[in-house]
Motif scaffolding. Structure first.
Motif, PDB file in Angstrom:
ATOM      1  N   LEU A  91      89.301  45.899  84.078  1.00  0.00           N
ATOM      2  CA  LEU A  91      88.047  44.972  84.292  1.00  0.00           C
ATOM      3  C   LEU A  91      88.693  44.678  85.572  1.00  0.00           C
ATOM      4  O   LEU A  91      88.029  45.674  86.875  1.00  0.00           O
ATOM      5  CB  LEU A  91      87.422  44.510  84.106  1.00  0.00           C
ATOM      6  CG  LEU A  91      86.259  44.003  84.622  1.00  0.00           C
ATOM      7  CD1 LEU A  91      85.031  44.620  84.989  1.00  0.00           C
ATOM      8  CD2 LEU A  91      85.796  42.862  84.105  1.00  0.00           C
ATOM      9  N   ALA A  92      89.614  43.743  86.050  1.00  0.00           N
ATOM     10  CA  ALA A  92      90.520  43.886  87.100  1.00  0.00           C
ATOM     11  C   ALA A  92      91.027  45.511  87.445  1.00  0.00           C
ATOM     12  O   ALA A  92      90.991  44.989  88.973  1.00  0.00           O
ATOM     13  CB  ALA A  92      91.432  42.870  87.074  1.00  0.00           C
ATOM     14  N   GLN A  93      91.980  46.118  87.284  1.00  0.00           N
ATOM     15  CA  GLN A  93      92.382  47.060  87.669  1.00  0.00           C
ATOM     16  C   GLN A  93      91.872  48.060  88.684  1.00  0.00           C
ATOM     17  O   GLN A  93      91.730  48.553  89.403  1.00  0.00           O
ATOM     18  CB  GLN A  93      93.205  47.932  86.382  1.00  0.00           C
ATOM     19  CG  GLN A  93      94.216  49.108  87.317  1.00  0.00           C
ATOM     20  CD  GLN A  93      95.599  49.272  85.959  1.00  0.00           C
ATOM     21  OE1 GLN A  93      95.683  49.218  84.776  1.00  0.00           O
ATOM     22  NE2 GLN A  93      95.473  50.626  86.526  1.00  0.00           N
ATOM     23  N   VAL A  94      90.037  48.457  87.690  1.00  0.00           N
ATOM     24  CA  VAL A  94      88.984  48.874  88.334  1.00  0.00           C
ATOM     25  C   VAL A  94      88.565  48.904  89.006  1.00  0.00           C
ATOM     26  O   VAL A  94      88.490  49.835  89.985  1.00  0.00           O
ATOM     27  CB  VAL A  94      88.528  49.562  86.624  1.00  0.00           C
ATOM     28  CG1 VAL A  94      87.100  49.976  87.700  1.00  0.00           C
ATOM     29  CG2 VAL A  94      89.142  49.837  85.587  1.00  0.00           C
ATOM     30  N   GLN A  95      88.676  46.932  89.235  1.00  0.00           N
ATOM     31  CA  GLN A  95      87.853  46.623  90.712  1.00  0.00           C
ATOM     32  C   GLN A  95      88.572  47.061  91.426  1.00  0.00           C
ATOM     33  O   GLN A  95      88.488  47.623  92.907  1.00  0.00           O
ATOM     34  CB  GLN A  95      87.729  45.496  90.193  1.00  0.00           C
ATOM     35  CG  GLN A  95      87.257  44.551  91.407  1.00  0.00           C
ATOM     36  CD  GLN A  95      86.715  43.523  91.103  1.00  0.00           C
ATOM     37  OE1 GLN A  95      86.755  42.407  90.309  1.00  0.00           O
ATOM     38  NE2 GLN A  95      86.060  42.675  92.446  1.00  0.00           N
ATOM     39  N   GLU A  96      89.699  46.861  91.635  1.00  0.00           N
ATOM     40  CA  GLU A  96      90.862  46.834  92.610  1.00  0.00           C
ATOM     41  C   GLU A  96      90.974  48.496  93.083  1.00  0.00           C
ATOM     42  O   GLU A  96      91.137  48.469  94.208  1.00  0.00           O
ATOM     43  CB  GLU A  96      92.833  46.882  92.221  1.00  0.00           C
ATOM     44  CG  GLU A  96      93.479  46.503  92.992  1.00  0.00           C
ATOM     45  CD  GLU A  96      93.110  45.767  94.523  1.00  0.00           C
ATOM     46  OE1 GLU A  96      93.712  45.940  95.499  1.00  0.00           O
ATOM     47  OE2 GLU A  96      92.388  44.529  94.361  1.00  0.00           O
ATOM     48  N   GLU A  97      91.208  49.180  91.753  1.00  0.00           N
ATOM     49  CA  GLU A  97      91.499  50.330  92.708  1.00  0.00           C
ATOM     50  C   GLU A  97      89.440  51.254  93.194  1.00  0.00           C
ATOM     51  O   GLU A  97      89.892  52.035  94.095  1.00  0.00           O
ATOM     52  CB  GLU A  97      91.292  51.398  90.876  1.00  0.00           C
ATOM     53  CG  GLU A  97      92.465  51.406  90.552  1.00  0.00           C
ATOM     54  CD  GLU A  97      92.730  52.275  89.560  1.00  0.00           C
ATOM     55  OE1 GLU A  97      93.317  52.199  88.853  1.00  0.00           O
ATOM     56  OE2 GLU A  97      91.424  52.609  88.529  1.00  0.00           O
ATOM     57  N   PHE A  98      88.821  51.326  92.737  1.00  0.00           N
ATOM     58  CA  PHE A  98      87.194  51.024  93.772  1.00  0.00           C
ATOM     59  C   PHE A  98      87.542  50.539  95.124  1.00  0.00           C
ATOM     60  O   PHE A  98      87.103  51.307  95.734  1.00  0.00           O
ATOM     61  CB  PHE A  98      86.163  50.332  93.151  1.00  0.00           C
ATOM     62  CG  PHE A  98      84.686  50.746  93.165  1.00  0.00           C
ATOM     63  CD1 PHE A  98      84.790  51.879  94.242  1.00  0.00           C
ATOM     64  CD2 PHE A  98      83.709  49.981  92.968  1.00  0.00           C
ATOM     65  CE1 PHE A  98      83.518  51.882  94.340  1.00  0.00           C
ATOM     66  CE2 PHE A  98      82.634  50.345  93.071  1.00  0.00           C
ATOM     67  CZ  PHE A  98      82.003  51.828  93.919  1.00  0.00           C
ATOM     68  N   ARG A  99      87.805  49.330  95.105  1.00  0.00           N
ATOM     69  CA  ARG A  99      88.500  48.689  96.391  1.00  0.00           C
ATOM     70  C   ARG A  99      89.532  49.393  97.176  1.00  0.00           C
ATOM     71  O   ARG A  99      88.906  49.811  98.699  1.00  0.00           O
ATOM     72  CB  ARG A  99      88.326  47.406  96.094  1.00  0.00           C
ATOM     73  CG  ARG A  99      88.823  46.383  97.899  1.00  0.00           C
ATOM     74  CD  ARG A  99      87.411  46.147  97.624  1.00  0.00           C
ATOM     75  NE  ARG A  99      87.118  46.733  99.684  1.00  0.00           N
ATOM     76  CZ  ARG A  99      86.363  47.029  99.743  1.00  0.00           C
ATOM     77  NH1 ARG A  99      85.181  46.318  99.427  1.00  0.00           N
ATOM     78  NH2 ARG A  99      85.339  47.867 101.002  1.00  0.00           N
ATOM     79  N   THR A 100      90.310  50.150  96.454  1.00  0.00           N
ATOM     80  CA  THR A 100      90.885  50.349  97.411  1.00  0.00           C
ATOM     81  C   THR A 100      90.227  52.048  97.750  1.00  0.00           C
ATOM     82  O   THR A 100      90.901  52.291  99.022  1.00  0.00           O
ATOM     83  CB  THR A 100      92.060  50.985  96.431  1.00  0.00           C
ATOM     84  OG1 THR A 100      93.117  50.512  96.081  1.00  0.00           O
ATOM     85  CG2 THR A 100      93.734  51.771  97.278  1.00  0.00           C
ATOM     86  N   VAL A 101      89.443  52.428  97.041  1.00  0.00           N
ATOM     87  CA  VAL A 101      89.453  53.975  97.685  1.00  0.00           C
ATOM     88  C   VAL A 101      87.693  53.657  98.995  1.00  0.00           C
ATOM     89  O   VAL A 101      88.120  53.636 100.156  1.00  0.00           O
ATOM     90  CB  VAL A 101      88.219  54.472  96.488  1.00  0.00           C
ATOM     91  CG1 VAL A 101      86.886  55.892  97.580  1.00  0.00           C
ATOM     92  CG2 VAL A 101      89.301  55.244  95.240  1.00  0.00           C
ATOM     93  N   LEU A 102      87.567  52.678  98.848  1.00  0.00           N
ATOM     94  CA  LEU A 102      86.270  52.369 100.098  1.00  0.00           C
ATOM     95  C   LEU A 102      87.428  51.963 101.233  1.00  0.00           C
ATOM     96  O   LEU A 102      86.557  52.010 101.923  1.00  0.00           O
ATOM     97  CB  LEU A 102      85.654  50.897 100.045  1.00  0.00           C
ATOM     98  CG  LEU A 102      84.624  51.412  98.464  1.00  0.00           C
ATOM     99  CD1 LEU A 102      84.354  49.766  97.906  1.00  0.00           C
ATOM    100  CD2 LEU A 102      83.438  52.231  99.259  1.00  0.00           C
ATOM    101  N   ASP A 103      88.500  50.650 100.855  1.00  0.00           N
ATOM    102  CA  ASP A 103      89.281  50.590 102.261  1.00  0.00           C
ATOM    103  C   ASP A 103      89.880  51.892 102.763  1.00  0.00           C
ATOM    104  O   ASP A 103      90.119  51.864 104.252  1.00  0.00           O
ATOM    105  CB  ASP A 103      90.310  49.930 101.768  1.00  0.00           C
ATOM    106  CG  ASP A 103      89.676  48.101 101.407  1.00  0.00           C
ATOM    107  OD1 ASP A 103      88.803  48.108 101.819  1.00  0.00           O
ATOM    108  OD2 ASP A 103      90.177  47.962 100.818  1.00  0.00           O
TER     109      ASP A 103
END
Length: 251
Positions: A91-103
């Motif tokens: 979960l934590a890794q997926v959230q960080e990856e999703f945020r990376t795409v948006l940033d």
């Protein structure tokens, strides 16, 4: 919940942007074949859990169910992603990856247009995102989720989906984010008072994270938004509008 350090997050977003710039030409010519699309369909926007009915026992489903019941289309996608990530244990890794795409989209106008332009080819978006995730070594969970969001034409909702996901992950750790908007920047003393004020509206023992914004249109006072469920408007602007409505009523 566990997050990467600011330095690591910056490196990830920088790397993601560089990878996108390198692979963009190939994405524009990509063929529609996508092996991961069938798996991505498991993220069902019409199912609260995002998985096929009957796939889990009641106990297993409850174990991975979102801690909050949020409403709206972005919330349904976020809930599906939360459940799938919880089951996968990332979960934590997926959230960080999703945020990376948006940033990365915020930093690169071409990438942003590619993702969010509603007139763009869905096939090219799916192919581009798939290649982007592979090049960035993202989890299959993130890749498949972004693929189905693109397939359903909902990439423009990505930021709202992320905000809902963040609210769910914070709730898992009994953390509540409150968005405080004031006419003027709040002083340290006012921030302490605001923490006390918000405590009356959240569960006992919850950790409160204040996100502060300034909007001079409020004239004076402030507004407080706590997740999707609570909103208080104690601004002068709201009071003025209330008086105007009273004056406009027929005698």
């Amino acid at each position: 919940f566990t997050r990467t350090t600011p330095r690591t997050g910056t490196m990830l977003r920088s790397t993601a942007t560089t990878l996108w710039r390198r692979m963009a030409p190939a994405a524009q010519q990509a063929m529609p074949a996508m092996a991961s699309v069938s798996f991505a369909r498991s993220f069902s926007a019409t199912s609260p859990s995002g998985v096929e009915e009957g796939a889990d026992t009641a106990a297993e489903a409850a174990k991975h169910a979102p801690p909050l019941r949020l409403f709206g289309l972005p919330a349904r996608y976020a809930s599906a992603l939360y459940t799938a990530s919880s089951k996968a244990g990332n979960l934590a890794q997926v959230q960080e990856e999703f945020r990376t795409v948006l940033d990365a989209a915020k930093m690169d106008a071409k990438f942003r247009d590619f993702l969010f332009d509603p007139t763009g080819s869905t096939t090219k978006k799916i192919a581009g995102l798939s290649e982007f995730c592979d090049a960035s070594n993202f989890t299959e969970t993130t890749k498949s989720f972004l693929t189905v969001v693109a397939e359903n034409g909902r990439l423009a909702q990505s930021e709202k989906i992320y905000e809902c996901l963040e609210e769910l992950t914070m709730a898992t750790n009994n953390v509540v984010k409150a968005l405080v908007t004031s006419a003027e920047p709040l002083s340290p003393e006012e921030l302490v008072k605001m923490q006390t004020y918000v405590k009356d509206f959240v569960a006992e023992g919850a950790t409160i994270v204040l996100e502060c914004k300034v909007d001079k249109k409020l004239l004076a006072g402030f507004t407080v938004g706590i997740g999707q469920s609570q909103y208080m408007d104690l601004s002068l602007l709201a009071r003025i509008r209330q008086v105007q409505r009273e004056l406009e009523k027929p005698l």
